[in-house]
Design a protein around this motif. Structure first.
Motif, PDB file in Angstrom:
ATOM      1  N   LYS A  71      -0.103 -14.418  -0.907  1.00  0.00           N
ATOM      2  CA  LYS A  71      -1.301 -13.602  -1.099  1.00  0.00           C
ATOM      3  C   LYS A  71      -1.167 -12.197  -0.540  1.00  0.00           C
ATOM      4  CE  LYS A  71      -4.351 -17.536  -1.323  1.00  0.00           C
ATOM      5  NZ  LYS A  71      -5.570 -18.171  -0.816  1.00  0.00           N
ATOM      6  N   PRO A  73      -0.184  -8.439  -0.452  1.00  0.00           N
ATOM      7  CA  PRO A  73       0.083  -7.463  -1.524  1.00  0.00           C
ATOM      8  C   PRO A  73       1.510  -6.926  -1.461  1.00  0.00           C
ATOM      9  CG  PRO A  73      -1.857  -6.842  -0.230  1.00  0.00           C
ATOM     10  CD  PRO A  73      -1.226  -8.009   0.443  1.00  0.00           C
ATOM     11  N   GLU A 133      -4.060   2.286  -3.410  1.00  0.00           N
ATOM     12  CA  GLU A 133      -4.544   0.951  -3.760  1.00  0.00           C
ATOM     13  C   GLU A 133      -3.882  -0.107  -2.871  1.00  0.00           C
ATOM     14  OE1 GLU A 133      -4.037   0.045  -7.915  1.00  0.00           O
ATOM     15  OE2 GLU A 133      -4.940   1.950  -8.521  1.00  0.00           O
ATOM     16  N   ARG A 136      -5.415  -0.025   0.642  1.00  0.00           N
ATOM     17  CA  ARG A 136      -6.728  -0.682   0.661  1.00  0.00           C
ATOM     18  C   ARG A 136      -6.552  -2.201   0.618  1.00  0.00           C
ATOM     19  NH1 ARG A 136      -8.124   3.725  -2.661  1.00  0.00           N
ATOM     20  NH2 ARG A 136      -7.712   2.517  -4.544  1.00  0.00           N
ATOM     21  N   ALA A 137      -5.644  -2.678  -0.235  1.00  0.00           N
ATOM     22  CA  ALA A 137      -5.411  -4.116  -0.354  1.00  0.00           C
ATOM     23  C   ALA A 137      -4.847  -4.690   0.948  1.00  0.00           C
ATOM     24  CB  ALA A 137      -4.464  -4.398  -1.517  1.00  0.00           C
ATOM     25  N   GLU A 140      -7.640  -4.990   3.550  1.00  0.00           N
ATOM     26  CA  GLU A 140      -8.460  -6.142   3.197  1.00  0.00           C
ATOM     27  C   GLU A 140      -7.739  -7.445   3.544  1.00  0.00           C
ATOM     28  OE1 GLU A 140     -11.659  -8.333   1.855  1.00  0.00           O
ATOM     29  OE2 GLU A 140     -11.539  -6.176   2.242  1.00  0.00           O
ATOM     30  N   TYR A 141      -6.458  -7.506   3.229  1.00  0.00           N
ATOM     31  CA  TYR A 141      -5.648  -8.686   3.526  1.00  0.00           C
ATOM     32  C   TYR A 141      -5.596  -8.940   5.034  1.00  0.00           C
ATOM     33  CZ  TYR A 141      -1.389 -11.423   4.291  1.00  0.00           C
ATOM     34  OH  TYR A 141      -0.488 -12.368   4.716  1.00  0.00           O
TER      35      TYR A 141
END
Length: 160
Positions: A71, A73, A133, A136-137, A140-141
């Motif tokens: 999971k 990125p 991007e 940001r991912a 969040e992760y």
């Protein structure tokens, strides 16, 4: 006052000696090579030191492969790789007989080196958007990982 180089004092075997190759008398000089094999003595034997608990091994143990989180990125490609995608399509249209990725990569690298910054800007823009991007991912992760939302405790192979 330089000294004259002295001639070698080594004398060859006599000219009348037999040539070992054909067993006939030979006018050529040859030397015999003597090999002496010695039995190992206490001084020449390899001796081992007694090992202690403080001795470190010479080789470091191999690290186990880190578990890859599916999971997490993936990092985005650089501007050059976005250029490579476009260039590959154009190059294969212009040169259908060239199938080698090595040749395509070489041509792409040469083109990239000769391009000006203004020509590269479009690829840099794409790369920076993808990088934003990705950042940001990743935040969040990391947030989900720290809070424990993403952690699956019942993920063992032995559960039914």
């Amino acid at each position: 006052m330089a000294k004259k180089a002295s001639k070698s004092r080594r004398k060859p075997a006599s000219a009348s000696a037999k040539n070992p190759a054909n067993g006939k008398l030979s006018g050529e000089y040859f030397f015999r090579k003597v090999v002496v094999k010695m039995k190992p003595t206490e001084r020449t034997k390899k001796q081992r030191r007694p090992t202690s608990a403080n001795d470190k091994p010479k080789t470091t143990p191999k690290k186990k492969a880190a578990k890859v989180d599916a999971k997490k990125p993936k990092k985005p490609p650089t501007a050059f790789f976005y250029f490579l995608e476009d260039f590959r399509k154009e190059f294969q249209e212009q040169n259908p007989d060239v199938k080698s990725m090595r040749d395509i990569g070489k041509a792409c690298g040469e083109k990239w080196k000769t391009m000006t910054y203004e020509e590269k800007v479009q690829y840099y823009d794409i790369a920076t958007e993808k990088r934003a991007e990705f950042d940001r991912a990743m935040t969040e992760y990391n947030r989900r990982k720290e809070s424990g939302e993403d952690h699956q405790s019942a993920d063992s192979e032995f559960d039914d």
